[in-house]
Design an enzyme around this catalytic site. Sequence first.
Site, PDB file in Angstrom:
ATOM      1  N   ARG A  58       0.850  -1.195   0.000  1.00 43.07           N
ATOM      2  CA  ARG A  58       0.000   0.000   0.000  1.00 43.07           C
ATOM      3  C   ARG A  58       0.874   1.228   0.000  1.00 43.07           C
ATOM      4  NH1 ARG A  58      -1.671  -3.015   3.812  1.00 43.07           N
ATOM      5  NH2 ARG A  58      -3.759  -3.893   3.888  1.00 43.07           N
TER       6      ARG A  58
ATOM      7  N   SER B 158       6.441  -5.437   7.140  1.00 37.53           N
ATOM      8  CA  SER B 158       5.800  -6.432   8.011  1.00 37.53           C
ATOM      9  C   SER B 158       6.557  -7.758   8.091  1.00 37.53           C
ATOM     10  CB  SER B 158       4.381  -6.679   7.514  1.00 37.53           C
ATOM     11  OG  SER B 158       3.675  -5.483   7.492  1.00 37.53           O
TER      12      SER B 158
ATOM     13  N   ASP C 188       4.215  -3.361  11.088  1.00 36.22           N
ATOM     14  CA  ASP C 188       2.791  -3.016  10.910  1.00 36.22           C
ATOM     15  C   ASP C 188       2.034  -2.934  12.237  1.00 36.22           C
ATOM     16  OD1 ASP C 188       3.067  -5.775  11.119  1.00 36.22           O
ATOM     17  OD2 ASP C 188       1.648  -6.275   9.536  1.00 36.22           O
TER      18      ASP C 188
HETATM   19  C1  BGC Z   1       5.813 -10.924  10.534  1.00 35.23           C
HETATM   20  C2  BGC Z   1       5.505  -9.745  11.439  1.00 35.23           C
HETATM   21  C3  BGC Z   1       4.256  -9.042  10.967  1.00 35.23           C
HETATM   22  C4  BGC Z   1       3.114 -10.048  10.839  1.00 35.23           C
HETATM   23  C5  BGC Z   1       1.819  -9.424  10.371  1.00 35.23           C
HETATM   24  C6  BGC Z   1       4.601 -11.830  10.381  1.00 35.23           C
HETATM   25  O1  BGC Z   1       4.845 -12.825   9.449  1.00 35.23           O
HETATM   26  O2  BGC Z   1       6.883 -11.673  11.051  1.00 35.23           O
HETATM   27  O3  BGC Z   1       6.592  -8.837  11.480  1.00 35.23           O
HETATM   28  O4  BGC Z   1       3.940  -8.054  11.902  1.00 35.23           O
HETATM   29  O5  BGC Z   1       3.478 -11.061   9.931  1.00 35.23           O
HETATM   30  O6  BGC Z   1       1.961  -8.790   9.149  1.00 35.23           O
END
Ligand code: BGC
Length: 422
Positions: A32, A100, A153
């Site tokens: 995004r 993320s 995130d």
């Molecule tokens: C990641 C996290 C992330 C989560 C949600 C996981 O696979 O390791 O860093 O916050 O996904 O997106």
Amino acid sequence: MFTSNHCCYLLPLLWREKGTYYALHLGGTYFRILRVLLGDQRSYLDVQDVERHPIPSHLMNSTSEVLFNFLAFSLERFIEKEENGSDSQGVRRELAFTFSFPVKHTSISSGVLIKWTKGFEISEMVGQDIAECLQGALNRRGLDMHVAALVNDTVGALSLGYYHDPDTVVAVVFGTGSNACYLERTDAIIKCQGLLTTSGSMVVNMEWGNFWSSHLPRTSYDIDLDAESSNANDMGFEKMISGMYLGDIVRRVILRMSEDSDIFGPISPVLSEPYVLRTNSVSAIHEDDTPELQEVARILKDIGVSDVPLKVRKLVVKICDVVTRRAGRLAAAGIAGILKKIGRDGSGGITSGRSRSEIQMQKRTVVAVEGGLYMNYTMFREYMEEALVEILGEEVSQYVVVKAMEDGSSIGSALLVASLQS
Ligand code: BGC
């Protein structure tokens, strides 16, 4: 229950500097880009433009250069469209990079990738500074944009939650992957002994997807899914509760049943393909309210299972229900674990040193939640919320507010950048 497995964020959580801020979010399935305008008044927050695109699957196992060139190109297009030829010479744009995946932070605007999750496999990037990679790609395109913050995130979602409601102390993402973060007293974080923050608190990114315990009710389907995934022996909790995996657990159950019996007719070769049944199809099956379960029949046909009687279609709905109910309940247990840790579950908390009044008085507590699984799969959401009340009890639950936070991770990350300017 959970421990922070790698990092603590030190964030001012103080707003703000008026202006325009950008956020780029690389999630699991989508990326995004958005632009946020902050005005003079605290309440003036205008999300002016949001673009949401699926991440092309070839990028997930390409190279660092290909991935970041693509992101920089997408940002450039976004800016061109949105500035529409207006003179922006000499304007430096401040960007929040919501990333993320697990990162070891070296500062608010830098950090190295610890490992990939959610099917990404660009091994050369592990150990590299993610913000630097993006900044390099932006510079190569001649884009006057500065990566001012690198944000998980969950931390972005917490920031937006906190902006709207200062009782927000936990944020959870249930999307392609899953994770949580929460606000902790600095003196309760062993890694940060001696460190002072103005607020006395810090955000702890738990990376709870990697939580593991022998008490987790793991079935042979979970074990096989894990063993055949690109990150075997890793992210065990995530693989039981998040959007990337629920569909594949259901697929495995149907496949096993069709191998062990003839209720599904001849074994469909399509059914042997990993991830062919997506979680949004599981949600559609689960929520099919037509009397003959026509949607279920349609989805089964897509995976090569045709002409099954109504009773078998009902069985498929039941499988989706069991898998999703387990996910929702485990997710609720995770949230309850955090509330227990910080003394918001009515018990006073695990961490010692809390004052008597803190223990006795149950405070209003907001949990910000974001992610496609939570937003789009009603039954998951209902099971999660129902189990949370069951675990906490009716009385304590009255003080716990679960708030959906659409695009919270990206908007909240942009707010963090704004807070850094002041
Ligand atoms: C990641 C996290 C992330 C989560 C949600 C996981 O696979 O390791 O860093 O916050 O996904 O997106």
